[in-house]
Design a protein around this motif. Sequence first.
Motif, mmCIF file in Angstrom:
data_model
loop_
_atom_site.group_PDB
_atom_site.id
_atom_site.type_symbol
_atom_site.label_atom_id
_atom_site.label_comp_id
_atom_site.label_asym_id
_atom_site.label_seq_id
_atom_site.Cartn_x
_atom_site.Cartn_y
_atom_site.Cartn_z
ATOM 1 N N ALA A 36 -59.486 -42.818 117.466
ATOM 2 C CA ALA A 36 -59.579 -42.335 116.085
ATOM 3 C C ALA A 36 -60.518 -41.134 115.987
ATOM 4 O O ALA A 36 -60.203 -40.139 115.319
ATOM 5 C CB ALA A 36 -60.057 -43.461 115.172
ATOM 6 N N VAL A 37 -61.652 -41.223 116.657
ATOM 7 C CA VAL A 37 -62.605 -40.108 116.625
ATOM 8 C C VAL A 37 -62.013 -38.883 117.323
ATOM 9 O O VAL A 37 -62.149 -37.741 116.841
ATOM 10 C CB VAL A 37 -63.933 -40.520 117.296
ATOM 11 C CG1 VAL A 37 -64.854 -39.319 117.425
ATOM 12 C CG2 VAL A 37 -64.607 -41.614 116.492
ATOM 13 N N ALA A 38 -61.337 -39.092 118.450
ATOM 14 C CA ALA A 38 -60.752 -37.975 119.195
ATOM 15 C C ALA A 38 -59.682 -37.267 118.373
ATOM 16 O O ALA A 38 -59.642 -36.025 118.312
ATOM 17 C CB ALA A 38 -60.166 -38.479 120.513
ATOM 18 N N SER A 352 -57.042 -25.084 122.909
ATOM 19 C CA SER A 352 -58.442 -25.492 122.717
ATOM 20 C C SER A 352 -58.554 -26.781 121.911
ATOM 21 O O SER A 352 -59.410 -27.629 122.207
ATOM 22 C CB SER A 352 -59.227 -24.375 122.027
ATOM 23 O OG SER A 352 -58.651 -24.045 120.782
ATOM 24 N N TYR A 353 -57.692 -26.981 120.926
ATOM 25 C CA TYR A 353 -57.787 -28.189 120.102
ATOM 26 C C TYR A 353 -57.339 -29.446 120.854
ATOM 27 O O TYR A 353 -58.004 -30.485 120.762
ATOM 28 C CB TYR A 353 -56.987 -28.000 118.807
ATOM 29 C CG TYR A 353 -57.522 -26.862 117.966
ATOM 30 C CD1 TYR A 353 -58.685 -27.009 117.223
ATOM 31 C CD2 TYR A 353 -56.883 -25.630 117.952
ATOM 32 C CE1 TYR A 353 -59.187 -25.962 116.468
ATOM 33 C CE2 TYR A 353 -57.375 -24.578 117.202
ATOM 34 C CZ TYR A 353 -58.539 -24.741 116.460
ATOM 35 O OH TYR A 353 -59.046 -23.707 115.728
ATOM 36 N N PRO A 354 -56.233 -29.398 121.630
ATOM 37 C CA PRO A 354 -55.938 -30.556 122.486
ATOM 38 C C PRO A 354 -57.039 -30.818 123.501
ATOM 39 O O PRO A 354 -57.346 -31.973 123.805
ATOM 40 C CB PRO A 354 -54.628 -30.162 123.180
ATOM 41 C CG PRO A 354 -54.024 -29.131 122.311
ATOM 42 C CD PRO A 354 -55.164 -28.396 121.679
ATOM 43 N N ALA A 355 -57.635 -29.738 124.029
ATOM 44 C CA ALA A 355 -58.725 -29.922 124.994
ATOM 45 C C ALA A 355 -59.912 -30.613 124.335
ATOM 46 O O ALA A 355 -60.550 -31.486 124.937
ATOM 47 C CB ALA A 355 -59.155 -28.576 125.579
ATOM 48 N N LEU A 356 -60.203 -30.227 123.084
ATOM 49 C CA LEU A 356 -61.294 -30.891 122.358
ATOM 50 C C LEU A 356 -60.982 -32.370 122.158
ATOM 51 O O LEU A 356 -61.831 -33.235 122.402
ATOM 52 C CB LEU A 356 -61.506 -30.213 121.008
ATOM 53 C CG LEU A 356 -62.520 -30.892 120.079
ATOM 54 C CD1 LEU A 356 -63.914 -30.890 120.697
ATOM 55 C CD2 LEU A 356 -62.525 -30.217 118.708
ATOM 56 N N ALA A 357 -59.749 -32.666 121.722
ATOM 57 C CA ALA A 357 -59.362 -34.066 121.524
ATOM 58 C C ALA A 357 -59.439 -34.841 122.834
ATOM 59 O O ALA A 357 -59.896 -35.986 122.871
ATOM 60 C CB ALA A 357 -57.947 -34.144 120.941
ATOM 61 N N ALA A 358 -58.989 -34.209 123.923
ATOM 62 C CA ALA A 358 -59.036 -34.870 125.227
ATOM 63 C C ALA A 358 -60.473 -35.115 125.671
ATOM 64 O O ALA A 358 -60.804 -36.187 126.206
ATOM 65 C CB ALA A 358 -58.298 -34.032 126.272
ATOM 66 N N LEU A 359 -61.343 -34.126 125.466
ATOM 67 C CA LEU A 359 -62.745 -34.281 125.858
ATOM 68 C C LEU A 359 -63.425 -35.378 125.064
ATOM 69 O O LEU A 359 -64.157 -36.201 125.623
ATOM 70 C CB LEU A 359 -63.481 -32.961 125.675
ATOM 71 C CG LEU A 359 -63.200 -31.878 126.715
ATOM 72 C CD1 LEU A 359 -63.793 -30.551 126.295
ATOM 73 C CD2 LEU A 359 -63.763 -32.297 128.072
#
Length: 599
Positions: A36-38, A352-359
């Motif tokens: 949920a946070v990701a 960048s946004y998928p990478a942020l969610a993945a991180l």
Amino acid sequence: MPPDAAERPPDGGPRRNRRGARRQSGRRRAALAVAAVALAAGLVTWAVGALGSLELNTIDARFQIRPDPGRPHDVALVGIDNATVTRYGRPPLPRRLDAQVIARIHAAGARVIASDLQFVGRTDPRDDQALEQAISSARPMALATQETDNGPNPVFDGHPPVAQLGAKLAAIGIPTDSDGKIRRYFYAPVELPTLAVRAAELATGRRVSQHGFPNNKAWVDYLGPPGTVPTYSFADVLAGRFAPDAFRGRVVVLGITTPIAQDIVQTPVTTTPMPGPELQATAIHTVLHHFPLRSVPGWVDVAVIVLAGLISPLVSLRGSLGLTVLALLATLAAIAVGAQLSFDAGRIVTASYPALAALVGGAGSAVAEFYAERRERRRVRELFSRFVPAEVVDQVIERTDEDLRLGGVRRECTALFCDLRGFTTFSEAQDPQRLVEIVNVYMSEMGAAILAHGGTLVSYMGDGIMALFGAPLEQSDHADRALGAARDMIGEALPRFNAWLAEQGLDHQFRMGIGLNSGQVMSGNVGSENRLEYTAMGDTVNTASRVEGLTKNADTQLLVTDATRGALSDPPADLEFVDEYPVRGRQAHVRLWTLPAAR
């Protein structure tokens, strides 16, 4: 004996199932929270464009990694460069020179001429007339001009009208991103179509649809660094120094390329500035090829962000910390590779946004998994430390699998069995609570002696104990350790236990029996999925149990088989031969030994 036997009910299974269910439920809750946070981090920042600059930088990287598309064959550039300035002076040049160049380009078979030069106002009448005639002869031409809210700036002060010359006006406004680079261009800055749109319309004879310009902007499909578009010096064209087919069938842009005019732009493909007219030529090529580079629909970006944010939390449900980290790295790699492959195919997917969610998903899952494993390891450590020596707990845990099971092994070990003599008769006279207390004190004394010598407490059987030396960790001196433990059990632990009984007002002094035997032992977890126990099996174990039983009719509390004596690294001088005894299950008699202190 399994590490949790002391706290498990007789059937063991239900509690183990409940404990496993609680662990899995906790993992699910943690994974759900992290997911949920990701997703919130990825989708909210995407919706507000919080990582806009970073996203643009990833697009720059994709341009630079993309395979070289090659030089275009449908556009060309004629520029007023340094050589032209040296020969004819700084621009604007006399319009008769512009007229001559336009005439030469048209005569060379240019498809359309798009002038990035702005012919504002009037100059020498003869020069203006020559330019007007050249434009009319080269029709259709696209003529650049600035557009304001009051409309476009007129060419030649509006006389004659541009339409009368067979030309079309075009706006030259171009959007600049926050970092000063130009990655997109307008359909129309205000109302007038841009030079790229107008030139493409004149070249194809068809209207360019605004559908290719979401929010009035389209991506420029840069083909390479400055100089990629075939470029010719204004001075050379004026002198006729160019190949006969240089402009045939091409849209030719006429503009200023010398840096002194400062008509240069920053692009995503290189740090070297690009002349403005070459940008116009590149934009024309982009429109002619029906916008090869486009953003994917928003729902695709959302789907990629959701998928990237869910992978690590889902893997953490079944995997270990290492697998979760591996899933994160694989997700980031997949985002980078997928974004690049999509870009190479002409579609821009957010990275960048998928990478942020993945991180966020990966880091959150890794942290949750780390602390879950840490809690579980701490619990297991506390449990194992009751049954194996504290100094080897870590080594034992390292040999367990993810369900904390010890795999089966076969190795040389020494098995120890012991129990109290006369305990059954004694227990009949005690109340249950008192009896349990007595057994616990006895087990604590004997267990401490076994653990002190590196033994493993395999199981408790009423007042009996089964212990193993040499498993689950190898011990080359397993026989010495077992004999040392037996010596301390009889010489120290048992007297302390009897003294405690006396302090409790119990007039009873116990003797005990201990049997030791060495040889090949198979050990590991056995049982069903619902109930597992660490145990030892084999003839060595059976013989040790039966030798312990022989102490009941012997005048000693300890019997050591010849196999154990032979396994001692240095047999003690006080080890005495007792006799040869028949042992059930063995054809030959077994030679047995003891210690004087055990009699």
